[in-house]
Scaffold this motif. Sequence first.
Motif, PDB file in Angstrom:
ATOM      1  N   GLY A  75      20.150 -25.165 -11.070  1.00 29.29           N
ATOM      2  CA  GLY A  75      20.878 -24.196 -10.241  1.00 29.29           C
ATOM      3  C   GLY A  75      22.306 -24.022 -10.726  1.00 29.29           C
ATOM      4  O   GLY A  75      22.792 -22.897 -10.898  1.00 29.29           O
ATOM      5  N   VAL A  76      22.974 -25.169 -10.994  1.00 30.93           N
ATOM      6  CA  VAL A  76      24.364 -25.146 -11.451  1.00 30.93           C
ATOM      7  C   VAL A  76      24.483 -24.374 -12.762  1.00 30.93           C
ATOM      8  O   VAL A  76      25.401 -23.595 -12.967  1.00 30.93           O
ATOM      9  CB  VAL A  76      24.886 -26.590 -11.619  1.00 30.93           C
ATOM     10  CG1 VAL A  76      26.247 -26.604 -12.297  1.00 30.93           C
ATOM     11  CG2 VAL A  76      24.947 -27.287 -10.268  1.00 30.93           C
ATOM     12  N   LEU A  77      23.485 -24.584 -13.636  1.00 27.53           N
ATOM     13  CA  LEU A  77      23.505 -23.933 -14.943  1.00 27.53           C
ATOM     14  C   LEU A  77      22.997 -22.494 -14.886  1.00 27.53           C
ATOM     15  O   LEU A  77      22.923 -21.825 -15.911  1.00 27.53           O
ATOM     16  CB  LEU A  77      22.653 -24.727 -15.946  1.00 27.53           C
ATOM     17  CG  LEU A  77      23.136 -26.146 -16.282  1.00 27.53           C
ATOM     18  CD1 LEU A  77      22.135 -26.849 -17.198  1.00 27.53           C
ATOM     19  CD2 LEU A  77      24.517 -26.114 -16.927  1.00 27.53           C
ATOM     20  N   ALA A 132      17.522 -32.682 -11.470  1.00 26.24           N
ATOM     21  CA  ALA A 132      17.309 -31.702 -12.541  1.00 26.24           C
ATOM     22  C   ALA A 132      17.236 -30.296 -11.954  1.00 26.24           C
ATOM     23  O   ALA A 132      17.796 -29.341 -12.523  1.00 26.24           O
ATOM     24  CB  ALA A 132      16.043 -32.030 -13.321  1.00 26.24           C
ATOM     25  N   ALA A 133      16.570 -30.181 -10.812  1.00 24.16           N
ATOM     26  CA  ALA A 133      16.462 -28.873 -10.159  1.00 24.16           C
ATOM     27  C   ALA A 133      17.850 -28.399  -9.727  1.00 24.16           C
ATOM     28  O   ALA A 133      18.208 -27.213  -9.878  1.00 24.16           O
ATOM     29  CB  ALA A 133      15.528 -28.979  -8.953  1.00 24.16           C
ATOM     30  N   MET A 177      17.303 -32.963 -17.429  1.00 23.29           N
ATOM     31  CA  MET A 177      16.375 -32.002 -18.029  1.00 23.29           C
ATOM     32  C   MET A 177      16.198 -30.758 -17.150  1.00 23.29           C
ATOM     33  O   MET A 177      15.085 -30.451 -16.722  1.00 23.29           O
ATOM     34  CB  MET A 177      15.053 -32.691 -18.353  1.00 23.29           C
ATOM     35  CG  MET A 177      15.213 -33.732 -19.472  1.00 23.29           C
ATOM     36  SD  MET A 177      13.870 -34.916 -19.586  1.00 23.29           S
ATOM     37  CE  MET A 177      12.681 -33.938 -20.483  1.00 23.29           C
ATOM     38  N   ALA A 178      17.311 -30.065 -16.928  1.00 25.37           N
ATOM     39  CA  ALA A 178      17.279 -28.871 -16.082  1.00 25.37           C
ATOM     40  C   ALA A 178      16.392 -27.788 -16.697  1.00 25.37           C
ATOM     41  O   ALA A 178      15.585 -27.157 -16.006  1.00 25.37           O
ATOM     42  CB  ALA A 178      18.698 -28.341 -15.899  1.00 25.37           C
TER      43      ALA A 178
END
Lengths: 339, 154, 228
Positions: B28-30, B23-24, B114-115
């Motif tokens: 980052g990607v998002l 999720a972490a 659940m980012a």
Amino acid sequence: MTENMTNGYKSGSRLERILRAGHFAVTGELGPPQSADGEVIRKKARLLQGIVDAANITDNQTAIVRMSSIGAGTIAVQEGLEPVVQMTCRDRNRLAIQSDLMGAYALGMRNVLCLTGDHQSFGNHPTAKNVHDLDSLQLTQMVVKMRDEKCFQCGDEMKGAEPRFFVGAAANPFGDPFEWRPYRLQKKVKAGADFIQTQLIFNIERFAKYMEKIRELGLHEQTYILAGIGPLKSPGMARYMRDQVPGLDVPDIWVDRMMGATTGIDKEDKKARQDAWRREGIQIAIELIKELKQIEGVAGVHIMAIEWEEAVKPIVEGAELFPRPEPTSLPTSDTETAA
Amino acid sequence: MNTADGTPLKIVAFCCRYCSYAAADLAGVLRLRYPAETRIVQIPCTGRLDTLEVLHAFEHGADGVMVAGCLEGDCHFQEGNLNARRRVEHIKQLILQIGLEPERVEMFNLSSAMARQFADAATSMTQRIIDLGPNPLRVADRDQMNQMIEKPAG
Amino acid sequence: MIVAEQKPLEEIKGLINEANKVLVVGCGTCVTVCFAGGDKEAGILATSLRMNTKLEGAPKDVTHLTVQRQCEWEYIDPLRDQIGEVDAVVSLGCGIGVQALAERYPEAIIVPGLNTSFLGLPIEQGVWEERCAACGECILGLTGGICPIARCAKQLLNGPCGGSQNGLCEINPETPCAWQLIYEKLAAQNRLHLLMEIQPARNWSTGRDGGPRKITREDLRLVKKEAE
């Protein structure tokens, strides 16, 4: 039961003579105060004297410190009330119990009830160390041996007069495992118990089944069984005993009767309500005794009116057990030389 | 981000590789923002969380510790995250005895998707620590350092 | 095994308040298995003491190590140097371990970090129950393998008492009545006759009541070498 000495009596106590004469015995209970006030004992003794054949003097009951049963028993003797000294295994080892019982005998006490004792965690000294050197069966054996074999628990012979007690033990017909309870009573009889006082009986049907088994084992002919009776004070007490007290079986019918006792009485009239409850409690006790008298093998009743000694008289009267019979007196005044 | 007195924060996040670590990563990607003070330590499952390692984190200056495991019922190892929650409760008691606020350690449950929630959790934890102030052990260190500077040994 | 519980940090700290250098010694046997005094717990206690004393402004130098068994000389003999370097030792062994260290290192201050609770077993992970009272005269053969000395609140030998209700002991609704268990076991094995015998008053002298106990086995003792 072996016959020996003291004019054929084991102890010659009034209780023993009443039972041996075939009378339906009545014992009561006298709880010593949580103080050194001997007057409390005298007052309670006067309420019971002549109403019961003997009264149990409790030994730090529910593990709350009270005047000693032997101290209070001495006062009862002075008042003409025959005590049944209760002795628990919780507070004393075999040395202390033997020495205390010799003292009790010298002070005129003739009956002893051998108990395990409530666990100290229920009382007011829960951090105390308990003893339990003996259990109630071994205690019974020891007291019987002191009387019949004239020797101490260790086997040493007693040189002088031995304490000659009428030895009782307790039984809880409703403790678990239910099927085992008659056999545990059998063990107590085997240990030498002359009489048995039971836990409070409210469930007559279940107690009758228990007695059936007792008769099958022939125990009613080897010991005197006194059924425990306790007058209910209020519906709250009835519910508490039904729901909270381990080893008690209180059928709903009695709880309902207690609740119904105040029908038609103004809720605000606390005094009238209390009186109605108490009258009903006494009435229930009388009915229970009348039923118990019909059960073969029940030799008497043990009325436990804790902190309500006034209730004993109307119960005994209502159950048609009053006046108490006068047992045959002992032929000689000095029982110790009669051997 | 700094605490009220200006010291930089350190928050250690013990993240389960099956969920919150991912999720972490996804956060980052998002390009979702979450506090840069969050130092992520990957663990194979929060059930592997070691009380001693959490205490060492505090001893070595962490201001807060996040433990992030899978959603309850979704643990890759059946119930590692449930065990971790009880362990975190135990650690709260331990650090209370030691003299640290029990709020400095907290358990979170997230899935790998659940980012947003991870970023929110990291932000809320950071805010909580800002409110609490820095780890008093670091303050004690600094005070002792200052004393040594004022009164050089010898 | 021996089951123990760690004392509160505050109490341990009180026992070592005069020491600056402290060594926490874990034990790798019983207390490791019951998660009270193994290497992990020694490490946790050491870091807890370091952090706590630092927060209070008087940091102590606390280190830790663990030996396989604190209750045997050969495992604690190698600790002489480490113990010599510190002001106090917190033993996370059972009461035997603490005393072994205290006996071996008479000049050192050795304090207990655990309360030794009982001889028992984990009935499930995280739950321990007492099973043995080390009374010195085992009667398990008569009681279906269930010990009334350790497991009956009144140590009855002719139970159960009147307080046994629904299989539970009256003193605690979480404690099964040992005599109910004994009864059920022997009934299931058709051996209730064992309970019909009155168990006589017990000889407690084989237990703690007889004073501190000692066993000597000449067949195992090593031949003493002549003093040189």
